[in-house]
Scaffold this motif. Structure first.
Motif, PDB file in Angstrom:
ATOM      1  N   ALA A 257      97.969  -0.528  70.040  1.00  0.00           N
ATOM      2  CA  ALA A 257      97.544  -1.687  69.275  1.00  0.00           C
ATOM      3  C   ALA A 257      96.045  -1.606  69.194  1.00  0.00           C
ATOM      4  O   ALA A 257      95.358  -2.494  68.477  1.00  0.00           O
ATOM      5  CB  ALA A 257      97.720  -2.933  70.382  1.00  0.00           C
ATOM      6  N   LEU A 258      95.373  -0.460  69.734  1.00  0.00           N
ATOM      7  CA  LEU A 258      93.754  -0.586  69.713  1.00  0.00           C
ATOM      8  C   LEU A 258      93.414   0.407  68.640  1.00  0.00           C
ATOM      9  O   LEU A 258      92.375   0.342  68.030  1.00  0.00           O
ATOM     10  CB  LEU A 258      93.413   0.163  70.955  1.00  0.00           C
ATOM     11  CG  LEU A 258      92.995  -0.612  72.161  1.00  0.00           C
ATOM     12  CD1 LEU A 258      93.100   0.153  73.462  1.00  0.00           C
ATOM     13  CD2 LEU A 258      91.895  -1.595  72.186  1.00  0.00           C
ATOM     14  N   THR A 259      94.459   1.195  67.894  1.00  0.00           N
ATOM     15  CA  THR A 259      94.207   2.219  66.831  1.00  0.00           C
ATOM     16  C   THR A 259      93.206   1.502  65.631  1.00  0.00           C
ATOM     17  O   THR A 259      94.047   0.338  65.126  1.00  0.00           O
ATOM     18  CB  THR A 259      95.187   2.874  66.455  1.00  0.00           C
ATOM     19  OG1 THR A 259      95.962   3.711  67.472  1.00  0.00           O
ATOM     20  CG2 THR A 259      94.876   3.757  65.414  1.00  0.00           C
ATOM     21  N   THR A 260      92.302   1.981  65.294  1.00  0.00           N
ATOM     22  CA  THR A 260      91.551   1.166  64.445  1.00  0.00           C
ATOM     23  C   THR A 260      91.214   2.216  63.126  1.00  0.00           C
ATOM     24  O   THR A 260      90.672   3.165  63.336  1.00  0.00           O
ATOM     25  CB  THR A 260      90.246   0.732  65.004  1.00  0.00           C
ATOM     26  OG1 THR A 260      90.431  -0.191  65.771  1.00  0.00           O
ATOM     27  CG2 THR A 260      89.338   0.089  63.910  1.00  0.00           C
ATOM     28  N   GLU A 261      91.425   1.742  61.814  1.00  0.00           N
ATOM     29  CA  GLU A 261      90.955   2.670  60.673  1.00  0.00           C
ATOM     30  C   GLU A 261      89.565   1.833  60.135  1.00  0.00           C
ATOM     31  O   GLU A 261      89.522   0.771  60.019  1.00  0.00           O
ATOM     32  CB  GLU A 261      92.083   2.276  59.870  1.00  0.00           C
ATOM     33  CG  GLU A 261      93.415   2.805  60.001  1.00  0.00           C
ATOM     34  CD  GLU A 261      93.735   4.307  60.311  1.00  0.00           C
ATOM     35  OE1 GLU A 261      92.665   4.872  59.820  1.00  0.00           O
ATOM     36  OE2 GLU A 261      94.481   4.476  60.921  1.00  0.00           O
ATOM     37  N   ALA A 262      88.873   2.988  60.060  1.00  0.00           N
ATOM     38  CA  ALA A 262      87.179   2.616  59.585  1.00  0.00           C
ATOM     39  C   ALA A 262      86.655   3.884  58.914  1.00  0.00           C
ATOM     40  O   ALA A 262      86.801   4.895  59.403  1.00  0.00           O
ATOM     41  CB  ALA A 262      86.423   1.947  60.560  1.00  0.00           C
ATOM     42  N   TYR A 263      86.078   3.648  57.991  1.00  0.00           N
ATOM     43  CA  TYR A 263      85.304   4.510  57.067  1.00  0.00           C
ATOM     44  C   TYR A 263      86.362   5.853  57.019  1.00  0.00           C
ATOM     45  O   TYR A 263      85.777   6.794  56.901  1.00  0.00           O
ATOM     46  CB  TYR A 263      84.207   4.960  58.096  1.00  0.00           C
ATOM     47  CG  TYR A 263      83.079   3.917  58.251  1.00  0.00           C
ATOM     48  CD1 TYR A 263      82.542   3.444  57.272  1.00  0.00           C
ATOM     49  CD2 TYR A 263      82.917   3.593  59.687  1.00  0.00           C
ATOM     50  CE1 TYR A 263      81.464   2.518  57.453  1.00  0.00           C
ATOM     51  CE2 TYR A 263      82.171   2.421  59.523  1.00  0.00           C
ATOM     52  CZ  TYR A 263      81.293   1.966  58.602  1.00  0.00           C
ATOM     53  OH  TYR A 263      80.365   0.902  58.845  1.00  0.00           O
ATOM     54  N   GLY A 264      87.506   5.599  56.804  1.00  0.00           N
ATOM     55  CA  GLY A 264      88.493   6.779  56.375  1.00  0.00           C
ATOM     56  C   GLY A 264      88.692   7.514  57.534  1.00  0.00           C
ATOM     57  O   GLY A 264      89.359   8.547  57.648  1.00  0.00           O
TER      58      GLY A 264
END
Length: 380
Positions: free
Chosen positions: A60-67
């Motif tokens: 649930a913490l996995t984050t997509e940012a800046y590719g």
């Protein structure tokens, strides 16, 4: 096991370690941390064991940012490790990404010491470092050395390099400042996924010239022309009226800027009791609500055209979640480590999952901007 270990480590820090180091001058504590940490991070089995206890892992913490795909949205803010001296130690604490710097094109001695002053009752540090660092060429060499090292864990996390204008006697007019930034951008090209242009350091002799829209436009045009391979982030000031701040955001939107870090140290010291002879600006709790409100307004103004990182006064999961629901995809902290100890990152991560799921979100990132339309919320 991780929750129990983090609680034990937090108790040990607050009851045992913190009272000892808070009797020492913060300049010395910082210098000792960098000196001894550089040696300690070579003990990779010990680091791996500590990281497994400190880090809270949850899909649930996995984050997509800046590719990039980050294990969580929590990052170290700039200022703690200016010369990429202790990446292994910092990775151990459970961050999703790290920020190194700020780095300047020339070697910079910084301001006369003392650099730090603690305000324990306000959970704040008064910071007057003035961008002391070894210079862009040295940091570039360090990054190449780490990339070739036999200990890949030292560079395992995604990281951001923060770049600022050199604070020394050679600093001149606006054009010189632009050339200074561009020199760092070129020296560090390709050595990190992200490059943060710190336009808002309040502790320099030449001030913050590039927090004026016209000057920022000229700087970003020069950076566009330099065409670095990294994605560009701006480190924004905390003390501008919204109308002025919004103009800076609009300038960023006209250039190849992918994100903003909100926000730098607070100049207004009226909220704390402080000897006027002590120089510097405020980190920690005095920045908390100010930075969250800037996140909220910027998110409503720019939407998803910019990736926002909220920075300032993050000591627990609620503080981080308030920035996320205001519109921040990422949350950075520095003072939280100092006042709450190294287990604070994993604790915040665990609390974020609980807060997001209590609001009906499967992932923390799904909560980004979910309360941006609400009035600013006061946080104790």
């Amino acid at each position: 096991m991780g929750t129990t270990a983090r609680r034990a480590m937090t108790t040990a820090y607050t009851k045992g370690v913190k009272p000892v180091i808070f009797r020492m001058h913060p300049d010395r504590v910082h210098d000792d941390m960098v000196r001894h940490g550089g040696w300690a991070q070579r003990l990779t089995p010990v680091l791996a064991a500590a990281e497994s206890l400190l880090t809270h892992s949850d899909p649930a913490l996995t984050t997509e940012a800046y590719g990039l795909t980050l294990r969580n949205p929590l990052g170290l803010g700039a200022g703690l490790d200016k010369n990429v001296a202790i990446p292994g130690i910092l990775q151990m604490t459970g961050f999703g990404f790290l920020t190194f710097g700020s780095v300047t094109s020339r070697v910079c001695a910084g301001n006369p010491r003392p650099w730090f002053h603690r305000l324990p009752a306000d959970e704040s540090l008064v910071v007057h470092v003035g961008l002391a660092n070894g210079g862009a060429e040295r940091v570039a060499a360090r990054l190449r050395e780490l990339a070739d090292a036999s200990h890949p864990r030292l560079t395992a996390l995604p990281f951001k390099l923060s770049v600022a204008r050199t604070n020394d006697a050679l600093a001149g007019d606006l054009e010189e400042g632009i050339e200074d930034y561009v020199a760092s951008v070129r020296a560090l090209d390709g050595l990190s996924p992200l490059l943060e242009l710190n336009i808002s350091c309040p502790n320099t002799t030449v001030g913050e010239a590039f927090t004026e829209p016209d000057a920022l436009d000229r700087l970003l045009a020069a950076v566009d022309q330099a065409s670095p391979s990294q994605r560009i982030v701006l480190k924004m000031p905390s003390d501008k009226p919204w109308e002025h701040f919004r103009d800076l955001v609009d300038v960023a939107l006209d250039h190849r800027v992918d994100g903003l870090t909100l926000a730098n140290l607070r100049k207004d010291r009226d909220a704390v009791t402080l000897d006027p002879a002590i120089r510097g600006n405020l980190s920690g709790r005095p920045v908390r609500e100010l930075s969250t409100e800037l996140v909220r307004r910027t998110y409503l103004h720019a939407g998803d055209r910019l990736t926002l990182a909220g920075l300032g006064g993050v000591f627990d999961g609620r503080h981080a979640y308030d920035k996320i629901t205001a519109g921040a995809t990422l949350v950075e902290l520095v003072s939280g480590l100092i006042f709450r100890g190294p287990a604070v990152v994993g604790t915040i991560a665990e609390q974020l999952v609980a807060l997001a799921q209590a609001d009906g979100f499967a992932r923390v990132q799904d909560a980004v901007g979910s309360r941006a339309e609400e009035p600013a919320r006061t946080v104790a």
